[in-house]
Design a protein around this motif. Structure first.
Motif, PDB file in Angstrom:
ATOM      1  N   GLY A  15       5.303   3.046   3.200  1.00  0.00           N
ATOM      2  CA  GLY A  15       6.830   3.452   3.707  1.00  0.00           C
ATOM      3  C   GLY A  15       7.414   3.073   5.011  1.00  0.00           C
ATOM      4  O   GLY A  15       8.002   3.290   5.513  1.00  0.00           O
ATOM      5  N   ARG A  16       6.404   2.209   5.586  1.00  0.00           N
ATOM      6  CA  ARG A  16       6.729   1.682   6.872  1.00  0.00           C
ATOM      7  C   ARG A  16       8.095   0.734   6.803  1.00  0.00           C
ATOM      8  O   ARG A  16       8.921   1.158   7.668  1.00  0.00           O
ATOM      9  N   PRO A  53       1.936  -3.425   7.571  1.00  0.00           N
ATOM     10  CA  PRO A  53       0.736  -3.355   7.885  1.00  0.00           C
ATOM     11  C   PRO A  53       0.007  -4.507   7.205  1.00  0.00           C
ATOM     12  O   PRO A  53      -0.948  -4.814   7.487  1.00  0.00           O
ATOM     13  N   VAL A  54       0.517  -4.916   6.174  1.00  0.00           N
ATOM     14  CA  VAL A  54      -0.280  -5.828   5.124  1.00  0.00           C
ATOM     15  C   VAL A  54       0.635  -6.982   4.730  1.00  0.00           C
ATOM     16  O   VAL A  54       1.594  -7.063   5.279  1.00  0.00           O
ATOM     17  N   VAL A 111       0.812  -1.099  -0.081  1.00  0.00           N
ATOM     18  CA  VAL A 111       0.105  -0.051   0.003  1.00  0.00           C
ATOM     19  C   VAL A 111       0.809   1.222   0.051  1.00  0.00           C
ATOM     20  O   VAL A 111       0.529   2.430   0.303  1.00  0.00           O
ATOM     21  N   LYS A 112       2.231   1.121  -0.086  1.00  0.00           N
ATOM     22  CA  LYS A 112       3.113   2.160  -0.444  1.00  0.00           C
ATOM     23  C   LYS A 112       3.113   3.161   0.799  1.00  0.00           C
ATOM     24  O   LYS A 112       3.199   4.382   0.904  1.00  0.00           O
ATOM     25  N   ALA A 133       2.575  -7.508   2.476  1.00  0.00           N
ATOM     26  CA  ALA A 133       3.504  -7.495   1.386  1.00  0.00           C
ATOM     27  C   ALA A 133       4.997  -7.718   1.634  1.00  0.00           C
ATOM     28  O   ALA A 133       5.781  -8.094   0.390  1.00  0.00           O
TER      29      ALA A 133
HETATM   30  S1  SF4 Z   1       5.857  -3.336   1.670  1.00  0.00           S
HETATM   31 FE1  SF4 Z   1       4.622  -3.074   3.402  1.00  0.00          FE
HETATM   32  S2  SF4 Z   1       5.529  -1.606   4.741  1.00  0.00           S
HETATM   33 FE2  SF4 Z   1       6.715  -1.274   2.773  1.00  0.00          FE
HETATM   34  S3  SF4 Z   1       5.488   0.143   1.754  1.00  0.00           S
HETATM   35 FE3  SF4 Z   1       4.495  -1.621   1.164  1.00  0.00          FE
HETATM   36  S4  SF4 Z   1       2.777  -1.920   2.364  1.00  0.00           S
HETATM   37 FE4  SF4 Z   1       4.127  -0.453   3.304  1.00  0.00          FE
END
Ligand code: SF4
Ligand code: SF4
Ligand code: SF4
Ligand code: FES
Lengths: 165, 589
Positions: B152-153, B201-202, B149-150, B204
């Motif tokens: 940036g965490r 959070p997801v 979801v971009k 990915a």
């Molecule tokens: S990989 Fe996860 S933490 Fe990194 S930007 Fe995508 S959703 Fe956010």
């Protein structure tokens, strides 16, 4: 952009000079450093990115992130004859995508690539400020306006002749 | 402290002026939803999920970055706010590979929770999806950008580790988050700490799952399966089954693992006690014989990789000791195999670890024995163990307490348990080294100076047999970088012994541990809570010093000889090598 050929040694010395100017300055100096590095090399190969990252004390991922964000920066060398098609709104509406397709087809490479003999490369850009001439093609410093795809072969032939291929 | 007064949804609060609206709301007991915000890690104001209405302000404001001010009147739940949030969510979902049922984060996903809370019933904008990457090349981490979801965490988490491997790439609709040149994480200088995973959070980013291999080995009658569990697992596994954070679940954990069907279940604490015998002796020898100092611990494979990539000049400082589970694996395939008359080729060692880097560690060529067998065959994380327990239909919460098998490698001390928390390896080593040097059973063996998570680098001077030595403890690779830089530039030149753990808080917060959502992390420091569980167990064990583990002593008497002896060197020690960062070959396909 005219291409000034520098020897690898000259390139290295020039890059050193740029890097020492911005040493340790981090993110804020990244754009200027990359611009100057690209002027020296014509593009930004991996070793140059590594050096910039080291000198500025930012990560390579960060450097690459910036390069991939701005279409101005190039990851591949430009050909001796760099074809640059404007895909800005005005040119796009007037059919510049068809020009790009035709050039790709004629040169047998994709946008962003360079021919094996390094004579020709293709790239695209966003608005060169010549919207009145849309659609616009740049070959190095030569500007071609109001083009149609049928005119492309002749243009390419002209440069091939110039380049002796 | 400068305080300001504001009203949030009609509730008056007084908070420090440094607070954001999000923090103030939390104080007032009002929940504002978040997605890109992660306390102490990411504060980018990028996702716009936390929008609130502020009276007299022109536009809605992102609560996670909006500072409070005197007299502010905030509405977190107006129709306009709800509509906008819902819209934002729908936009995110329109470019999301929504396949919750088969997603690794099903039921532990912040995006799913938000969609649930906001009553999203259909994804309205189903246009073109941006192109995506599925990176499964490394042994530790999988990146599936179709779920990204971009927010940036992960970028911020890796930056916080001082590594900065991940970045936003390209732009506009084609924006992705990944390593430079969009190469695989296996080709980038990644230490596999998994801090990006626990920040995501997801679904990915996640661990390379190996539960299938474990089930297969258990079901294979020709395989003798030995499972071992790291100390940090007991401090967190309960969270997967709804127990409060910080619950010490040792008894239930062993009961559950035994029911999975392995032939033998041991505690990696035995390996930790063994590590202390070897590492303590190595330290004494280095000090006595003018060896390379400071000696730096080598239990954390994330840290070891960091050293090999970013500080190769410190490789001679690394203890040559294998990490505890690798030592234990080596002993299982030799001593244990001999004692039980089993061919080591038929033994399958599974390590349950809080760590994603251990998966790659187990594949190191230096950790394969002379018969070509790996010390450890397979590493699963705490999360994978929880999945196996659920899959087996085990009702974790109602299990009776149990322990590891008690023969041969079954005993462990409190010193082994605290290995899972920052400062624990240092303390365990000091407990043993002090006793050996003074040839006494010293009554004061709690080195509380090296405990705790407040400082990322902790220093102490300890008296060992009349001699003061200086030690340091660093947790997180950023802390390690800070410490090593201070040694390089000469600021610190008198340390004898250093403990480094790659993750902040130590293994209890490793990248393989249960993932806690950002809202919960706003109010709980899981590093401290989980560590408490380990120090609690240390307190109640009959023996709290590694050299008092009677089975360890038997192992030396019957098999190894002496610590750092010939056989120990062959089985329990290892070597390291410098790694290239982005060599030119990464761009060759
Ligand atoms: S990989 Fe996860 S933490 Fe990194 S930007 Fe995508 S959703 Fe956010
Ligand atoms: S990341 Fe979350 S919302 Fe997306 S598919 Fe997985 S569980 Fe569902
Ligand atoms: S595993 Fe660690 S080093 Fe690798 S990308 Fe994630 S946070 Fe960065
Ligand atoms: S903008 Fe505040 S949580 Fe994302």
């Amino acid at each position: 952009m005219s291409i000034i050929k520098l020897t690898p040694e000259e390139q290295a010395t020039k890059l050193e000079a740029v890097l020492s100017k911005y040493k340790g300055q981090g993110q804020k100096a990244l754009m200027s450093t990359l611009q100057q590095a690209q002027e020296i090399y014509g593009y930004l190969p991996l070793p140059v990115q590594r050096k910039v990252a080291d000198a500025l004390d930012v990560s390579v991922a960060n450097v690459y992130g910036v390069i991939s964000f701005y279409s101005f920066f190039s990851l591949k060398p430009k050909g001796e004859y760099a074809f640059n098609v404007c895909l800005g709104t005005a040119c796009y509406v007037k059919g510049s995508q068809a020009l790009l397709d035709k050039i790709e087809e004629s040169l047998g490479i994709k946008s962003g690539d360079v021919t094996e003999d390094t004579k020709f490369s293709i790239s695209s850009c966003r608005c060169v400020g010549a919207c009145g001439l849309a659609p616009v093609l740049l070959v190095n410093d030569d500007v071609y306006g109001r083009l149609t795809p049928d005119e492309i072969p002749a243009i390419i032939a002209k440069y091939k002749e110039e380049a002796n291929v | 402290m400068n305080m300001v007064n504001l009203t949030i949804d009609g509730v008056s609060v007084s908070v420090p002026s440094s607070y954001t609206v999000l923090e103030a709301a939390k104080e007032a007991g009002i929940k504002i939803p978040t997605l890109c915000y992660l306390k102490d890690v990411n504060q980018a104001g990028a996702c716009r999920i936390c929008l609130v209405e502020i009276e007299k302000a022109r536009a809605l404001a992102a609560a996670c970055v909006m500072p409070v001010s005197e007299g502010m009147v905030v509405h977190t739940n107006s129709p306009k706010v709800r509509d906008t949030r819902k819209n934002t969510l729908e936009m995110i979902l329109s470019d999301h590979n929504v396949d919750c049922l088969s997603c690794i984060r099903n039921q532990n996903c912040e995006l799913q929770t938000l969609s649930q809370e906001y009553g999203i019933r259909k994804v309205t904008f189903s246009g073109v999806k941006s192109s995506s990457v599925m990176d499964t090349k490394s042994f530790s981490i999988v990146r599936d950008s179709s779920k990204c979801v971009k927010c940036g965490r992960c970028v911020a988490a890796c930056q916080k580790q001082s590594i900065g491997l991940l970045s936003f790439l390209n732009r506009g609709f084609e924006t992705t988050v990944g390593p430079a040149f969009d190469i695989s994480m296996a080709d980038a200088p990644c230490i596999y700490c998994g801090q990006c995973i626990v920040a995501c959070p997801v679904g990915a980013l996640y661990e390379k799952e190996e539960t299938e291999q474990v089930w297969n080995a258990i079901n294979d009658p020709s395989k003798h399966v030995v499972m071992q569990v790291a100390p940090a697992v007991r401090a967190a596994i309960g969270e997967e089954f709804g127990l409060p954070i910080g619950t010490r679940a040792t008894g239930k954990m062993f009961a559950a693992i035994k029911r999975l069907g392995a032939d033998k279940v041991y505690d990696t604490n035995f390996g930790a006690d063994l590590t202390i015998m070897e590492e303590g002796t190595e330290l004494i020898n280095r000090i006595k014989n003018g060896g390379v100092l400071p000696m730096i611990t080598s239990c954390s494979p994330g840290w070891v990789r960091f050293c090999e990539f970013y500080f190769p000049e410190f490789i001679p400082n690394l203890s040559t000791c294998k990490s505890p589970h690798e030592m234990e694996g080596a002993i299982i395939k030799t001593f244990y195999a001999q004692k039980n008359g089993i061919d080591p080729k038929d033994i399958f060692v599974v390590s349950v670890m809080p760590c994603t880097s251990k998966k790659t560690e187990a594949e190191r060529e230096q950790l394969v024995n002379k018969d070509g067998l790996k010390d450890v065959d397979c590493v699963i994380t705490t999360r994978e163990l929880a999945r196996m327990i659920r899959e087996a239909g085990i009702d974790f919460k109602s299990l009776p307490d149990d322990g590891p098998d008690s023969d041969l490698l079954g005993e462990y001390t409190g010193a082994g348990v605290i290995f899972g928390a920052t400062g624990g390896v240092m303390e365990a080593a000091l407990r043993t080294v002090a006793d050996i040097l003074e040839n006494k059973d010293l009554p004061d063996f709690e080195y509380t100076q090296v405990r705790g998570v407040e400082a990322d680098v902790k220093e102490a001077t300890v008296n060992l047999a009349g001699k003061d030595i200086k030690v340091a403890v660093a947790h997180s690779t950023a802390a390690a970088r800070k410490l090593l830089d201070s040694i390089k530039d000469g600021t610190n030149n008198d340390y004898a012994f250093i403990e480094v753990m790659g993750c902040s808080g130590g293994c209890v917060c490793g990248g393989g541990q249960p993932i806690i959502d950002a809202q919960t992390l706003m109010s709980i420091d899981i590093r401290a809570e989980r560590a408490k569980a380990l120090y609690e167990e240390d307190k109640i064990l009959p023996e709290r010093k590694s050299h008092k583990n009677s089975q360890i002593n038997k192992l030396y008497e019957e098999f190894l000889g002496e610590p750092n002896g010939h056989l120990s060197h062959e089985l329990l020690h290892t070597s390291y090598s410098k790694r290239e960062i982005y060599p030119d070959s990464v761009l060759e396909d």
